[in-house]
Write an enzyme that holds these catalytic residues in place. Structure first.
Site, PDB file in Angstrom:
ATOM      1  N   TYR A 186     -12.047   4.116  13.540  1.00  0.00           N
ATOM      2  CA  TYR A 186     -11.364   4.849  12.878  1.00  0.00           C
ATOM      3  C   TYR A 186     -10.952   6.080  12.685  1.00  0.00           C
ATOM      4  O   TYR A 186      -9.920   6.949  12.334  1.00  0.00           O
ATOM      5  CB  TYR A 186     -11.823   3.828  10.784  1.00  0.00           C
ATOM      6  CG  TYR A 186     -10.714   4.158   9.976  1.00  0.00           C
ATOM      7  CD1 TYR A 186      -8.952   3.879   9.996  1.00  0.00           C
ATOM      8  CD2 TYR A 186     -10.562   4.830   9.235  1.00  0.00           C
ATOM      9  CE1 TYR A 186      -8.299   3.966   8.929  1.00  0.00           C
ATOM     10  CE2 TYR A 186      -9.430   5.332   8.611  1.00  0.00           C
ATOM     11  CZ  TYR A 186      -8.345   4.216   8.201  1.00  0.00           C
ATOM     12  OH  TYR A 186      -7.756   5.382   7.594  1.00  0.00           O
ATOM     13  N   THR A 194      -5.593   1.284  -2.208  1.00  0.00           N
ATOM     14  CA  THR A 194      -5.007   0.578  -1.987  1.00  0.00           C
ATOM     15  C   THR A 194      -5.969  -0.549  -1.201  1.00  0.00           C
ATOM     16  O   THR A 194      -7.588  -1.447  -1.210  1.00  0.00           O
ATOM     17  CB  THR A 194      -4.259   0.666  -0.734  1.00  0.00           C
ATOM     18  OG1 THR A 194      -5.031   0.800   0.706  1.00  0.00           O
ATOM     19  CG2 THR A 194      -3.666   2.073  -0.827  1.00  0.00           C
ATOM     20  N   GLY A 246       0.914  -1.238  -0.023  1.00  0.00           N
ATOM     21  CA  GLY A 246      -0.655  -0.136   0.122  1.00  0.00           C
ATOM     22  C   GLY A 246       1.090   0.823   0.090  1.00  0.00           C
ATOM     23  O   GLY A 246       2.362   1.651  -0.475  1.00  0.00           O
ATOM     24  N   ILE A 247       0.646   2.216   0.761  1.00  0.00           N
ATOM     25  CA  ILE A 247       0.886   3.684   0.325  1.00  0.00           C
ATOM     26  C   ILE A 247       2.501   3.338   1.428  1.00  0.00           C
ATOM     27  O   ILE A 247       3.418   4.156   1.166  1.00  0.00           O
ATOM     28  CB  ILE A 247       0.077   4.871   1.035  1.00  0.00           C
ATOM     29  CG1 ILE A 247      -1.552   4.850   0.980  1.00  0.00           C
ATOM     30  CG2 ILE A 247       0.736   6.045   1.833  1.00  0.00           C
ATOM     31  CD1 ILE A 247      -2.557   5.597   1.643  1.00  0.00           C
ATOM     32  N   LYS A 275      -8.302   8.375  13.720  1.00  0.00           N
ATOM     33  CA  LYS A 275      -7.510   9.056  12.902  1.00  0.00           C
ATOM     34  C   LYS A 275      -7.330  10.427  13.328  1.00  0.00           C
ATOM     35  O   LYS A 275      -6.206  11.586  12.987  1.00  0.00           O
ATOM     36  CB  LYS A 275      -7.677   9.173  11.184  1.00  0.00           C
ATOM     37  CG  LYS A 275      -7.628   8.487  11.078  1.00  0.00           C
ATOM     38  CD  LYS A 275      -5.669   7.757  10.444  1.00  0.00           C
ATOM     39  CE  LYS A 275      -5.508   7.097  10.068  1.00  0.00           C
ATOM     40  NZ  LYS A 275      -4.636   6.342   9.975  1.00  0.00           N
TER      41      LYS A 275
HETATM   42  P1  NDP Z   1      -3.229  -0.987   3.352  1.00  0.00           P
HETATM   43  O1  NDP Z   1      -4.213  -2.084   3.943  1.00  0.00           O
HETATM   44  O2  NDP Z   1      -2.742  -1.801   1.750  1.00  0.00           O
HETATM   45  O3  NDP Z   1      -1.587  -1.075   4.021  1.00  0.00           O
HETATM   46  C1  NDP Z   1      -1.303  -0.956   5.640  1.00  0.00           C
HETATM   47  C2  NDP Z   1      -0.130  -0.783   6.284  1.00  0.00           C
HETATM   48  O4  NDP Z   1       0.092  -0.744   7.687  1.00  0.00           O
HETATM   49  C3  NDP Z   1       0.289  -2.764   5.896  1.00  0.00           C
HETATM   50  O5  NDP Z   1       1.463  -2.949   5.132  1.00  0.00           O
HETATM   51  C4  NDP Z   1       0.523  -2.967   7.226  1.00  0.00           C
HETATM   52  O6  NDP Z   1       1.502  -4.958   7.649  1.00  0.00           O
HETATM   53  C5  NDP Z   1       0.924  -1.978   8.201  1.00  0.00           C
HETATM   54  N1  NDP Z   1       0.452  -2.852   9.095  1.00  0.00           N
HETATM   55  C6  NDP Z   1      -0.980  -2.462   9.828  1.00  0.00           C
HETATM   56  N2  NDP Z   1      -0.736  -2.937  11.457  1.00  0.00           N
HETATM   57  C7  NDP Z   1       0.409  -3.029  11.647  1.00  0.00           C
HETATM   58  C8  NDP Z   1       1.550  -3.432  12.485  1.00  0.00           C
HETATM   59  N3  NDP Z   1       0.545  -3.675  13.718  1.00  0.00           N
HETATM   60  N4  NDP Z   1       2.827  -3.187  13.030  1.00  0.00           N
HETATM   61  C9  NDP Z   1       3.576  -2.672  11.423  1.00  0.00           C
HETATM   62  N5  NDP Z   1       2.094  -2.724  10.874  1.00  0.00           N
HETATM   63  C10 NDP Z   1       0.997  -2.478   9.726  1.00  0.00           C
HETATM   64  O7  NDP Z   1      -3.482   0.449   4.060  1.00  0.00           O
HETATM   65  P2  NDP Z   1      -3.306   1.419   3.211  1.00  0.00           P
HETATM   66  O8  NDP Z   1      -1.910   1.831   2.303  1.00  0.00           O
HETATM   67  O9  NDP Z   1      -4.130   2.590   2.213  1.00  0.00           O
HETATM   68  O10 NDP Z   1      -2.920   2.536   4.986  1.00  0.00           O
HETATM   69  C11 NDP Z   1      -1.723   3.517   4.915  1.00  0.00           C
HETATM   70  C12 NDP Z   1      -1.925   4.523   5.953  1.00  0.00           C
HETATM   71  O11 NDP Z   1      -2.712   5.337   5.015  1.00  0.00           O
HETATM   72  C13 NDP Z   1      -2.628   3.964   6.866  1.00  0.00           C
HETATM   73  O12 NDP Z   1      -2.293   4.238   8.421  1.00  0.00           O
HETATM   74  C14 NDP Z   1      -4.798   4.464   6.418  1.00  0.00           C
HETATM   75  O13 NDP Z   1      -4.997   4.963   7.868  1.00  0.00           O
HETATM   76  C15 NDP Z   1      -3.712   5.878   5.836  1.00  0.00           C
HETATM   77  N6  NDP Z   1      -5.109   6.344   4.763  1.00  0.00           N
HETATM   78  C16 NDP Z   1      -5.578   5.488   3.364  1.00  0.00           C
HETATM   79  C17 NDP Z   1      -5.789   5.938   2.747  1.00  0.00           C
HETATM   80  C18 NDP Z   1      -6.737   5.043   1.389  1.00  0.00           C
HETATM   81  O14 NDP Z   1      -7.969   5.497   0.957  1.00  0.00           O
HETATM   82  N7  NDP Z   1      -5.795   4.282   1.029  1.00  0.00           N
HETATM   83  C19 NDP Z   1      -7.082   7.484   2.616  1.00  0.00           C
HETATM   84  C20 NDP Z   1      -6.288   8.168   4.757  1.00  0.00           C
HETATM   85  C21 NDP Z   1      -5.445   7.122   5.102  1.00  0.00           C
HETATM   86  P3  NDP Z   1       0.426  -6.271   7.064  1.00  0.00           P
HETATM   87  O15 NDP Z   1       0.972  -5.820   5.532  1.00  0.00           O
HETATM   88  O16 NDP Z   1       2.089  -6.426   7.833  1.00  0.00           O
HETATM   89  O17 NDP Z   1      -0.780  -6.312   7.230  1.00  0.00           O
END
Ligand code: NDP
Length: 231
Positions: A152, A187, A14-15, A156
Site C-alpha cells: 500500500y 471508512t 467510503g470517500i 501511494k
Molecule cells: P473504502 O474501502 O471504503 O472504498 C474503496 C473504494 O474503492 C470502494 O468504492 C471500492 O469499490 C473501490 N475500488 C476498489 N478497487 C476497485 C476497482 N478495481 N475498480 C473500481 N473501484 C474499486 O476505502 P476509502 O474510501 O477509505 O479509500 C478511498 C481512497 O482513499 C483510496 O485510494 C485510499 O487508499 C485513500 N485513502 C484512504 C484513507 C483512509 O484512512 N480511509 C487515508 C488515505 C488515503 P467496491 O465497493 O467495488 O469494492
C-alpha cells in the site's frame, strides 16, 4: 455555461461516494465509476435534482478498456469531461516474508497503475476542452514505514511520482494534476483497525484534531478545489 463534468472512481462507498455526492450537490455532473455500476451508497436523502447529476457507470479501474469506455460514455451523456478524481483503492495487510508477487502487484495495479491509465484515458477529453483538473488520492502512508502495509505504501508513493510526472508533462497545456494525501479517515478500509483501543489511543495522540478524519471532510476539500476551478 453548462455544468462541468467530473469523473470519480471508486464511488460505491467510503470517500469516493462522499466526493461524488458533494460534487453533485454543488451543481457538477458526476460520472460515478464503480465496479457495481450503482449509485453511491448511504445517501437516501438526495433530492431528485442532485440524484440526476449522479451518472453511474460500471468500471473496474484495473481494466483499461472499461476506463476508456467509461469516459466515452460520460462524454456522450454530458458533452465532455472536465476533470477526474482517482479515488479507487485497496489495502491488503500482508507482511513482507509472506507476500507473493501477485499480492504486491494487485495493490500496485489498483492503486497506482490504474491511476496512470485513467489519466491517460481521460486526457483526450481534457485536451479537447483546452484545460482540466485531475486529483489523485494518495495517502500519508506514502512516506511512512508501517508493518503489513508495504504494498500500500509503495503504491501511494507511486501515485505521488505519477502525479508529479503528469503535472510536468501536461501543466503547460492547461491540465493540472495534484495529489491529495489524507491521514486516517474512518471508512471500511480501516474501520476495524481504528476500533482497536490501542490504535484509537495512538490516533488520538498523533493527530492534530485528536480523532480520525471523516469522509465529508475529504469530500468538501476536493469539492472546494474543483468548484473553485483553479486549473
Ligand atoms: P473504502 O474501502 O471504503 O472504498 C474503496 C473504494 O474503492 C470502494 O468504492 C471500492 O469499490 C473501490 N475500488 C476498489 N478497487 C476497485 C476497482 N478495481 N475498480 C473500481 N473501484 C474499486 O476505502 P476509502 O474510501 O477509505 O479509500 C478511498 C481512497 O482513499 C483510496 O485510494 C485510499 O487508499 C485513500 N485513502 C484512504 C484513507 C483512509 O484512512 N480511509 C487515508 C488515505 C488515503 P467496491 O465497493 O467495488 O469494492
Amino acid at each position: 455555461m453548462s455544468a462541468r463534468t467530473i469523473a470519480v472512481t471508486g464511488t460505491s462507498r467510503g470517500i469516493g461516494a462522499e466526493i461524488a455526492v458533494e460534487l453533485a450537490k454543488r451543481g457538477l455532473l458526476v460520472g460515478c465509476l464503480s465496479r457495481g455500476g450503482g449509485y453511491p451508497e448511504g445517501h437516501l436523502e438526495l433530492s431528485p435534482e442532485v440524484k440526476a447529476r449522479l451518472l453511474p457507470i460500471q468500471c473496474d479501474v484495473t481494466d483499461e478498456a472499461m476506463l476508456a469506455a467509461a469516459f466515452k460514455s460520460l462524454s456522450v451523456q454530458t458533452g465532455g469531461v472536465d476533470g477526474l478524481v482517482n479515488n479507487a483503492g485497496i489495502h491488503r495487510e500482508v507482511k513482507a516474508l509472506s507476500m507473493s508477487a501477485a499480492e504486491f502487484e494487485e495493490v500496485m495495479r489498483t492503486n497506482a497503475t490504474a491511476v496512470l491509465m485513467a489519466c491517460r484515458e481521460v486526457h483526450p477529453y481534457l485536451h479537447a476542452r483546452g484545460r482540466g483538473f485531475i486529483i489523485n488520492i494518495g495517502s500519508f502512508f506514502d512516506k511512512l514505514g508501517v508493518k503489513g502495509s508495504i504494498a500500500y505504501s509503495a503504491s501511494k508513493a507511486a501515485v505521488g511520482a505519477i502525479t508529479r510526472g503528469l503535472a510536468a508533462e501536461w501543466g503547460r497545456n492547461g491540465i493540472s494534476v495534484v495529489m491529495l494525501a489524507p491521514g486516517y479517515i474512518e471508512t471500511d478500509i480501516n474501520r476495524a483497525y481504528l476500533a482497536d483501543p490501542v490504535t484509537g489511543k495512538f490516533v488520538k495522540s498523533r493527530t492534530f484534531t485528536g480523532r480520525a478524519g471523516q469522509v465529508n471532510e475529504v469530500a468538501r476539500f476536493v469539492a472546494a478545489l474543483l468548484v473553485e476551478d483553479i486549473s
